[in-house]
Design a protein around this motif. Structure first.
Motif, PDB file in Angstrom:
ATOM      1  N   ALA A   1     -56.612  24.095  15.757  1.00 28.94           N
ATOM      2  CA  ALA A   1     -57.169  23.025  14.354  1.00 28.94           C
ATOM      3  C   ALA A   1     -58.749  23.744  14.416  1.00 28.94           C
ATOM      4  CB  ALA A   1     -57.122  21.884  15.308  1.00 28.94           C
ATOM      5  N   LEU A   2     -59.416  23.166  12.985  1.00 31.87           N
ATOM      6  CA  LEU A   2     -60.770  24.374  13.061  1.00 31.87           C
ATOM      7  C   LEU A   2     -61.198  22.799  12.890  1.00 31.87           C
ATOM      8  CD1 LEU A   2     -59.979  27.749  11.649  1.00 31.87           C
ATOM      9  CD2 LEU A   2     -60.596  27.675  13.992  1.00 31.87           C
ATOM     10  N   PRO A   3     -62.808  23.141  13.077  1.00 30.16           N
ATOM     11  CA  PRO A   3     -63.824  21.995  13.044  1.00 30.16           C
ATOM     12  C   PRO A   3     -64.276  21.979  10.466  1.00 30.16           C
ATOM     13  CG  PRO A   3     -64.677  23.670  13.880  1.00 30.16           C
ATOM     14  CD  PRO A   3     -63.352  23.950  14.014  1.00 30.16           C
ATOM     15  N   LEU A   4     -64.911  21.165   9.972  1.00 35.80           N
ATOM     16  CA  LEU A   4     -65.151  21.089   8.303  1.00 35.80           C
ATOM     17  C   LEU A   4     -66.465  21.937   8.313  1.00 35.80           C
ATOM     18  CD1 LEU A   4     -64.056  21.433   5.624  1.00 35.80           C
ATOM     19  CD2 LEU A   4     -64.270  19.260   5.317  1.00 35.80           C
ATOM     20  N   HIS A   5     -66.580  22.377   8.160  1.00 32.67           N
ATOM     21  CA  HIS A   5     -68.497  22.368   7.959  1.00 32.67           C
ATOM     22  C   HIS A   5     -68.698  22.688   9.393  1.00 32.67           C
ATOM     23  CE1 HIS A   5     -67.998  23.964   4.510  1.00 32.67           C
ATOM     24  NE2 HIS A   5     -67.496  22.730   3.639  1.00 32.67           N
ATOM     25  N   PRO A   6     -68.904  23.393  10.616  1.00 35.89           N
ATOM     26  CA  PRO A   6     -69.383  23.034  11.687  1.00 35.89           C
ATOM     27  C   PRO A   6     -71.208  23.243  11.579  1.00 35.89           C
ATOM     28  CG  PRO A   6     -67.904  25.297  12.297  1.00 35.89           C
ATOM     29  CD  PRO A   6     -67.321  24.572  10.422  1.00 35.89           C
ATOM     30  N   GLU A   7     -71.346  24.422  10.409  1.00 31.83           N
ATOM     31  CA  GLU A   7     -72.592  24.220  10.594  1.00 31.83           C
ATOM     32  C   GLU A   7     -73.308  22.877   9.667  1.00 31.83           C
ATOM     33  OE1 GLU A   7     -70.092  25.239   8.349  1.00 31.83           O
ATOM     34  OE2 GLU A   7     -70.539  25.569   5.828  1.00 31.83           O
ATOM     35  N   TYR A   8     -73.325  22.003   9.300  1.00 29.04           N
ATOM     36  CA  TYR A   8     -73.198  21.139   9.155  1.00 29.04           C
ATOM     37  C   TYR A   8     -74.838  20.729  11.097  1.00 29.04           C
ATOM     38  CZ  TYR A   8     -71.555  21.092   5.040  1.00 29.04           C
ATOM     39  OH  TYR A   8     -70.916  21.321   3.292  1.00 29.04           O
ATOM     40  N   ARG A   9     -73.816  21.132  11.914  1.00 26.78           N
ATOM     41  CA  ARG A   9     -74.142  20.742  12.768  1.00 26.78           C
ATOM     42  C   ARG A   9     -74.086  19.877  13.418  1.00 26.78           C
ATOM     43  NH1 ARG A   9     -77.195  24.801  15.519  1.00 26.78           N
ATOM     44  NH2 ARG A   9     -76.928  26.556  13.932  1.00 26.78           N
ATOM     45  N   THR A  10     -72.795  18.230  12.815  1.00 25.22           N
ATOM     46  CA  THR A  10     -72.647  17.432  13.519  1.00 25.22           C
ATOM     47  C   THR A  10     -71.812  16.876  13.836  1.00 25.22           C
ATOM     48  OG1 THR A  10     -71.167  16.918  11.844  1.00 25.22           O
ATOM     49  CG2 THR A  10     -73.600  16.076  11.063  1.00 25.22           C
ATOM     50  N   LEU A  11     -70.863  18.141  14.274  1.00 22.06           N
ATOM     51  CA  LEU A  11     -69.858  17.618  15.036  1.00 22.06           C
ATOM     52  C   LEU A  11     -69.603  17.176  15.073  1.00 22.06           C
ATOM     53  CD1 LEU A  11     -71.607  17.956  19.070  1.00 22.06           C
ATOM     54  CD2 LEU A  11     -71.256  20.259  17.316  1.00 22.06           C
ATOM     55  N   PRO A  12     -68.418  17.375  13.965  1.00 21.34           N
ATOM     56  CA  PRO A  12     -67.438  16.694  13.137  1.00 21.34           C
ATOM     57  C   PRO A  12     -65.908  16.472  14.294  1.00 21.34           C
ATOM     58  CG  PRO A  12     -67.509  18.671  11.907  1.00 21.34           C
ATOM     59  CD  PRO A  12     -67.919  18.809  12.756  1.00 21.34           C
TER      60      PRO A  12
END
Ligand code: HEM
Ligand code: SF4
Ligand code: SF4
Lengths: 245, 571
Positions: free
Chosen positions: B338-349
């Motif tokens: 499993a991978l996070p969606l758009h980690p580069e937004y830095r909200t730690l989804p």
């Protein structure tokens, strides 16, 4: 000339009535209707005109309010003590006041035009809003009229409200209203004062309450807010303050 | 170390058939009200595509989420506290209704009331915002299944970022569905953007909520959320967002979208994480390291040290056990798929995704090769650069390695389990090629393919000391004013004391059956009608006797108040 009955009503009674409505209304609204306490932003519907009108109106208004605080609250002798002559004050206040007033009025004009012409925004306008706009626009228009008529075109010194309206305003707060001070005030100022009193009485019952939740504490809190569910006790409604356990 | 628990979700994209059932059931449960017409707490977007609202991923334009300053400090991309206050009077970074779509209804009534004539009567579309006739130009999933995307696909912010021209001939491109809800981030930018402090992250389970009593409509959260999962209710003037169905979660039920998902592809469970590391992890210098960094802050619920710390930090015993059984932990950390969606937004989804292998499988199968053969799939994965890179842009800030690893694991599982199905032994070499054992492959297969309800949703109930306080569990109508309480306060629909969720549902149901709608005043909006009862205005006046003695608008609703979504009563 003696103070007439209508002057007692307008300068001696109305301010207290509207102030009482204002304070009690705000307390009541806050306790009863926190959910309705919002700007009811319409930016979702329309962005272009709002971007122009809203900052113009609000920033203009902030300076207008500051001007009123200085003009009404600070006695003439105090500014005099700082070496500010009546003349300097008059010119400064008139110039800045006019600029701020025109900005606020233009902004409000844009906002009202936008409200009338953008279908979705117009549909979202309640009757309450319409009344508020009439009164709000009335206050600003009357104030602008008084300024232009008496301050800009009223001779070199204009009308020195700091000898009359200011002390009267302060005497209201001493609970000892001195109506003789204000009985000869020009009609334009009277109208401005009357509509302003009405506006304050209406304030708690309109969308204008949003001004009292200006989020100044934002600058001091940590970015992320954690809150425990216990505080909230699920979704069960809490009793209102006055209802007892 | 400060241990906190987070309720999280994983979605297995390979199984999503794009049916939108999740969106529709969510809407029926939560956003089927006026003011919320355009609001989809759950939406399913076709990728490549523009997303909802259109181009929300273009953070150069919308400025959602966090960024690092030159000195490496974490700040909101749209500007910090002072900037927010200075620009509060208008917020041009908030999407306009046209970036979503203008909600509409049809003039259904015309179908019945049009006078007899030569032509078939038509039900014209009417805007739900202005009441005027309108031309429908976009909606929540207008480019569904790549529909019309030859015209719009190149505006997909993800493709633009790849500066890649994907074949716009439909038969040559790849496609998959991306269902999205609020990410219930560990470092929520929406919460950080809220000037009034009305938004908060629940300390117990990490669900991010808006306190409707404290929201003042400054609409900065809409800008703050890079996923655009906070919506502005234009009727009440308050922000609303996905609540992870907290009234259901609290009693141990999965969210509506999970419960109703046709593909059964959603998993719900707890993870434990180290709250002391949030700031540090979100400020990881290199975007491509964010995935690994976020994983490193999730705590192993089997580690005795973690368990001790969790107890110390007041996490109840049954919650620790739930974290140990969590499918989320297994998918993220045991199987690493499993991978996070758009980690580069830095909200730690915290809603993660198993990327789809199907774009690869489709290409292999349509080229006439064996799409279940490990070696064929492996080589296809490394050759199909564009889908791989697209997925990497979504899930790992552009780093293709983690995505490739996941896809290889999925491919290995696919080919190994085929062998098993054919009665042969599970090929250990295939498992070994992706760094797993045969048993792990089997377990992963079990969890991904046949896991039952209790394995997919491991949800501890709200803790017992407080559970009794939860209104949803008691009789939801023992509430002063009761269900008879009127709809709006003196300042319009939005005002008055807040109602508990259950009572609100009751009223919502009653009022949406009679919601105002521009086309035919006084009539029920059939799009909003839930099929229960005969509310006033269901039939045109004079056409149906019941229309007159239908009583008050809410009179038909009590039966539906305990609808299928209602949690069972208990104490
Ligand atoms: C410093 C405190 C204040 C703040 C932060 C503030 C902020 C706002 C915001 C965010 C909006 C919503 C704009 C939108 O998106 O549609 C708004 C609207 C409005 N505000 Fe204020 N405001 C303040 C003070 C005031 C005051 C003192 C007044 C008037 C006496 C006022 C009158 C209005 C009016 C009339 C609107 C409606 C504009 C429209 O949409 O037509 N505000 N304000
Ligand atoms: S995804 Fe959810 S928690 Fe994260 S920033 Fe957006 S609204 Fe907030
Ligand atoms: S219900 Fe499930 S399968 Fe259908 S669109 Fe939603 S996530 Fe995909």
């Amino acid at each position: 000339m003696a103070v007439s009955t209508w002057q007692v009503l307008v300068f001696g009674v109305l301010p207290y009535v509207s102030f009482a409505l204002f304070v009690l209304g705000l307390i009541w609204r806050y306790r009863y209707d926190k959910f309705g306490w919002t700007t009811r932003s319409s930016e979702l519907h329309e962005r272009r005109l709002l971007r122009l009108g809203s900052p113009l109106f609000h920033f203009g208004l902030i300076f207008v309010i500051l001007g009123h605080v200085v003009g009404l609250v600070i006695p003439k002798s105090w500014t005099g003590a700082f070496g500010i002559t009546a003349e300097m004050y008059h010119i400064g206040a008139t110039v800045m006041g006019t600029i701020a007033g025109v900005a606020a009025l233009t902004g409000l004009g844009i906002l009202i035009y936008r409200r009338r012409t953008t279908g979705a925004v117009f549909r979202a306008t309640t009757r309450n809003d319409k009344l508020m706009y009439v009164v709000l626009a009335g206050v600003i228009l009357a104030g602008m009229y008084a300024t232009i008529r008496h301050q800009v075109f009223g001779g070199s010194h204009g009308y020195d409200y700091r000898e009359t309206v200011g002390p009267w305003f302060r005497s209201l707060w001493m609970l000892d209203p001195d109506l003789t001070l204000i009985q000869d005030v020009p009609v334009a100022f009277t109208i401005h004062i009357v509509i302003a009193s009405i506006l304050f009485g209406l304030w708690p019952f309109t969308r204008l309450v949003h001004a009292f939740s200006a989020p100044v504490t934002y600058t001091m809190r940590p970015y992320v807010v954690y809150r425990s569910r216990d505080e909230h006790r699920g979704s069960r409604v809490q009793r209102r303050g006055w209802e007892g356990p | 170390m400060k241990v906190m628990a987070q309720m999280s979700m994983v979605m297995n994209l390979d199984k999503c058939i794009g049916c939108h059932t999740c969106s529709v059931t969510c809407k029926q449960a939560w956003t089927n009200r006026s003011g919320m017409e355009y609001v989809w707490f759950n939406n399913v977007e076709t990728r490549p595509g523009l997303g909802y609202p259109r181009t929300y991923q273009d953070q150069d334009r919308w400025k959602g989420g966090w960024k690092l300053t030159k000195r490496g400090k974490l700040t909101l991309r749209a500007g910090g506290r002072w900037r927010k206050l200075a620009t509060i009077f208008s917020n041009p970074l908030m999407p306009n209704i046209h970036d979503y779509y203008e909600p509409w209804t049809y003039e259904y009534d015309m179908l019945l009331s049009a006078p007899q004539g030569k032509h078939t009567p038509v039900a014209k579309p009417k805007s739900l915002l202005t009441g005027d006739d309108m031309a429908i130009k976009w909606s929540a999933n207008w480019d569904d299944d790549l529909g019309g995307s030859t015209e719009t696909m190149q505006d997909d912010p993800v493709l633009k970022h790849m500066s890649e021209h994907v074949a716009t001939e439909l038969e040559k491109t790849f496609m998959f569905y991306l269902p999205r809800i609020c990410e219930h981030c560990l470092n929520p930018a929406c919460v950080a953007s809220c000037p009034s402090g009305a938004m908060y992250k629940r300390a117990e389970d990490g669900i991010v909520l808006v306190d409707q009593d404290k929201c003042r409509g400054w609409r900065m959260c809409v800008t703050g959320c890079p996923y655009k999962k906070v919506y502005f209710n234009h009727k009440t003037g308050k922000a609303e967002k996905c609540t992870l169905c907290y009234p259901r979660i609290e009693v141990g039920l999965p969210t509506v979208c999970s419960e109703t998902c046709v593909g059964r592809l959603r998993y719900l469970g707890l993870v434990l994480y180290d709250a002391d590391r949030v700031g540090e992890v979100a400020a990881t210098p290199d975007e491509t390291d964010l995935y690994a960094a976020q994983r490193s802050m999730l705590l192993d619920p089997h580690d005795p040290e973690v368990i001790a710390a969790a107890r110390r930090d007041g996490i109840p015993e049954d919650w620790i056990q739930a974290a140990q059984r969590s499918p989320i932990w297994r998918l993220i950390s045991d199987f690493e798929v499993a991978l996070p969606l758009h980690p580069e937004y830095r909200t730690l989804p915290m809603v993660w995704y198993i990327p789809p292998l199907s774009p690869v499988v489709d290409v292999v199968a349509s080229s006439g090769n064996d799409a279940e053969d490990g070696r064929t799939l492996f080589s296809a994965i490394s050759q199909l650069r564009i889908p791989l890179q697209y997925l990497a842009e979504l899930f790992t800030a552009g780093d293709t390695r983690p995505v490739e690893k996941v896809l290889r694991r999925l491919a290995a599982m696919r080919s190994a389990m085929r062998e098993v199905n054919l009665g042969r032994d599970l090929p250990e070499d295939v498992a070994g090629a992706v760094g797993m054992t045969g048993d792990q492959i089997r377990e992963m297969y079990r969890l991904l393919a046949i896991a039952k309800y209790e394995e997919r949703y491991v949800i501890p109930t709200a803790h017992t000391e407080i559970a009794a306080e939860l209104d949803e569990m008691a009789c939801s109508l023992d509430y002063e004013g009761g269900p008879g309480m009127g709809g709006g306060g003196p300042f319009g629909t939005a005002s008055g004391a807040p109602t508990p969720v259950a009572v609100e549902n009751f009223h919502a149901l009653a009022s949406r059956q009679t919601a105002d709608h521009p086309s035919t005043p006084g009539r029920v909006n059939l799009l909003n009608w839930d099929g229960n009862g005969t509310p006033e205005g269901l039939f045109p006046p004079g056409h149906h006797p019941e229309a007159h003695d239908g009583g008050t608008p809410g009179s038909s609703a009590p039966g539906s108040e305990t609808g299928p979504d209602k949690p069972p009563a208990g104490d």
